[in-house]
Write a protein that holds these residues in place. Structure first.
Motif, PDB file in Angstrom:
ATOM      1  N   LEU A 113     101.331  14.837 -42.398  1.00  0.00           N
ATOM      2  CA  LEU A 113     100.592  14.167 -41.331  1.00  0.00           C
ATOM      3  C   LEU A 113     100.962  12.696 -41.330  1.00  0.00           C
ATOM      4  O   LEU A 113     100.928  12.041 -42.375  1.00  0.00           O
ATOM      5  CB  LEU A 113      99.088  14.322 -41.547  1.00  0.00           C
ATOM      6  CG  LEU A 113      98.200  13.622 -40.521  1.00  0.00           C
ATOM      7  CD1 LEU A 113      98.319  14.300 -39.159  1.00  0.00           C
ATOM      8  CD2 LEU A 113      96.748  13.620 -40.991  1.00  0.00           C
ATOM      9  N   GLN A 114     101.324  12.168 -40.163  1.00  0.00           N
ATOM     10  CA  GLN A 114     101.610  10.752 -40.007  1.00  0.00           C
ATOM     11  C   GLN A 114     100.547  10.128 -39.112  1.00  0.00           C
ATOM     12  O   GLN A 114     100.339  10.570 -37.986  1.00  0.00           O
ATOM     13  CB  GLN A 114     102.987  10.543 -39.390  1.00  0.00           C
ATOM     14  CG  GLN A 114     104.136  11.001 -40.275  1.00  0.00           C
ATOM     15  CD  GLN A 114     105.480  10.597 -39.711  1.00  0.00           C
ATOM     16  OE1 GLN A 114     105.750  10.739 -38.520  1.00  0.00           O
ATOM     17  NE2 GLN A 114     106.336  10.072 -40.562  1.00  0.00           N
ATOM     18  N   TYR A 117      98.188  20.623 -44.418  1.00  0.00           N
ATOM     19  CA  TYR A 117      99.093  19.505 -44.686  1.00  0.00           C
ATOM     20  C   TYR A 117      99.347  19.381 -46.184  1.00  0.00           C
ATOM     21  O   TYR A 117      98.479  19.644 -47.010  1.00  0.00           O
ATOM     22  CB  TYR A 117      98.499  18.202 -44.150  1.00  0.00           C
ATOM     23  CG  TYR A 117      98.270  18.241 -42.669  1.00  0.00           C
ATOM     24  CD1 TYR A 117      99.292  17.931 -41.786  1.00  0.00           C
ATOM     25  CD2 TYR A 117      97.035  18.614 -42.151  1.00  0.00           C
ATOM     26  CE1 TYR A 117      99.088  17.981 -40.417  1.00  0.00           C
ATOM     27  CE2 TYR A 117      96.818  18.665 -40.785  1.00  0.00           C
ATOM     28  CZ  TYR A 117      97.853  18.358 -39.924  1.00  0.00           C
ATOM     29  OH  TYR A 117      97.656  18.422 -38.573  1.00  0.00           O
ATOM     30  N   ALA A 161     100.445  12.953 -46.562  1.00  0.00           N
ATOM     31  CA  ALA A 161     100.126  12.125 -45.394  1.00  0.00           C
ATOM     32  C   ALA A 161     100.668  10.721 -45.595  1.00  0.00           C
ATOM     33  O   ALA A 161     100.734  10.223 -46.723  1.00  0.00           O
ATOM     34  CB  ALA A 161      98.617  12.079 -45.150  1.00  0.00           C
ATOM     35  N   TRP A 191      90.504  12.937 -47.606  1.00  0.00           N
ATOM     36  CA  TRP A 191      91.846  13.331 -48.033  1.00  0.00           C
ATOM     37  C   TRP A 191      92.021  13.145 -49.542  1.00  0.00           C
ATOM     38  O   TRP A 191      92.581  14.000 -50.232  1.00  0.00           O
ATOM     39  CB  TRP A 191      92.904  12.521 -47.279  1.00  0.00           C
ATOM     40  CG  TRP A 191      94.298  12.849 -47.742  1.00  0.00           C
ATOM     41  CD1 TRP A 191      94.958  12.318 -48.814  1.00  0.00           C
ATOM     42  CD2 TRP A 191      95.181  13.818 -47.172  1.00  0.00           C
ATOM     43  NE1 TRP A 191      96.214  12.880 -48.945  1.00  0.00           N
ATOM     44  CE2 TRP A 191      96.367  13.807 -47.948  1.00  0.00           C
ATOM     45  CE3 TRP A 191      95.096  14.675 -46.078  1.00  0.00           C
ATOM     46  CZ2 TRP A 191      97.444  14.645 -47.668  1.00  0.00           C
ATOM     47  CZ3 TRP A 191      96.178  15.503 -45.796  1.00  0.00           C
ATOM     48  CH2 TRP A 191      97.323  15.485 -46.580  1.00  0.00           C
ATOM     49  N   LEU A 245      99.443  10.755 -50.752  1.00  0.00           N
ATOM     50  CA  LEU A 245      99.081   9.869 -49.646  1.00  0.00           C
ATOM     51  C   LEU A 245      99.826   8.560 -49.835  1.00  0.00           C
ATOM     52  O   LEU A 245      99.824   7.992 -50.927  1.00  0.00           O
ATOM     53  CB  LEU A 245      97.570   9.624 -49.630  1.00  0.00           C
ATOM     54  CG  LEU A 245      97.035   8.639 -48.585  1.00  0.00           C
ATOM     55  CD1 LEU A 245      97.273   9.159 -47.172  1.00  0.00           C
ATOM     56  CD2 LEU A 245      95.545   8.371 -48.811  1.00  0.00           C
TER      57      LEU A 245
END
Length: 239
Positions: free
Chosen positions: A6-7, A48, A51, A79, A86
């Motif tokens: 995920l961006q 996901y 990120a 998250w 991350l």
């Protein structure tokens, strides 16, 4: 099924940055959300594997007035409970630091940090941050490494430049994702910021880019191996 990253982007416009290129070269599918344009962040994170939170012109101090930043802070907290990788870059790192209780704010002398500046490793950053590397900055505020994190790098303007929290949450104050095209767009859109104390001129930046952009890309490649490695869907989602 490909592993998915995920961006989260704060600024409009599709950009082929070097972090995205590194992820794609490793076989990751990218799901990009432009949250300032109304894109919602996913409720669940099970789909996901990692990120990335990118930079932007917004400030952490606007969390109280921009609803999407407040929602992002809540999402960061959720998250991080997953223990999945991350990465925060510039504003993204500041958002993570803020979510973890770290201080974010302007330079004590109201300096900007725009252009190529050196950073150096702390004892915790040895092996990850080279002794001498020039990295690209474009920011007016910075973070202090949050509580219970490891400070990885220091700089001469904004002292705290990189931190790690837990196993695989990283915050970088600088921009290893930069390309010449991205830099050119920032120099055009942000030309007025080059008059601020601490900002390098367009000419200085372009000369430094010729010298330092390639080594910064080499560093990024190694950093990505550390952060996300060559992990597959099965290994990441099982973590």
């Amino acid at each position: 099924m490909k592993p998915k990253v995920l961006q989260i982007r704060h600024m409009p416009g599709e950009r082929q940055d070097r972090v995205s290129a590194e992820l794609q070269s490793r076989g990751f599918e990218l799901d990009t959300r432009w949250i300032a344009d109304g894109h919602e962040l996913p409720e669940g994170i099970e789909d996901y594997d990692a990120a990335v939170i990118y930079g932007g012109a917004q400030m952490v101090e606007q969390v109280g007035e921009l609803d999407y930043l407040a929602r992002e802070i809540d999402w960061i907290g959720r998250w991080m409970k997953s223990d999945k990788p991350l990465l925060g870059i510039c504003l993204g790192a500041q958002m993570i630091a803020h979510a973890l209780g770290g201080r974010v704010g302007p330079h004590a002398e109201n300096k900007a940090e725009i252009g190529f500046f050196p950073i150096e490793p702390t004892p915790d950053g040895q092996g990850l941050i080279p002794e001498e590397i020039m990295v690209y900055h474009w920011h007016l505020q910075g973070f202090e490494a949050p509580p219970d994190s490891a400070l990885l790098a220091r700089g001469p303007v904004f002292e705290h430049q990189a931190f790690r929290y837990g196993r695989n949450v990283y915050g970088l104050q600088f921009h290893p994702e930069i390309t010449r095209d991205i830099q050119a767009s920032w120099l055009e859109a942000g030309a007025h910021l080059l008059e601020l104390p601490g900002a390098q001129s367009r000419e200085q930046q372009l000369a430094a880019t010729d010298k330092h952009l390639a080594p910064l890309g080499d560093w990024l490649r190694g950093f990505m191996d550390t952060w996300i490695g060559t992990a597959t869907t099965s290994t990441l989602r099982a973590s």
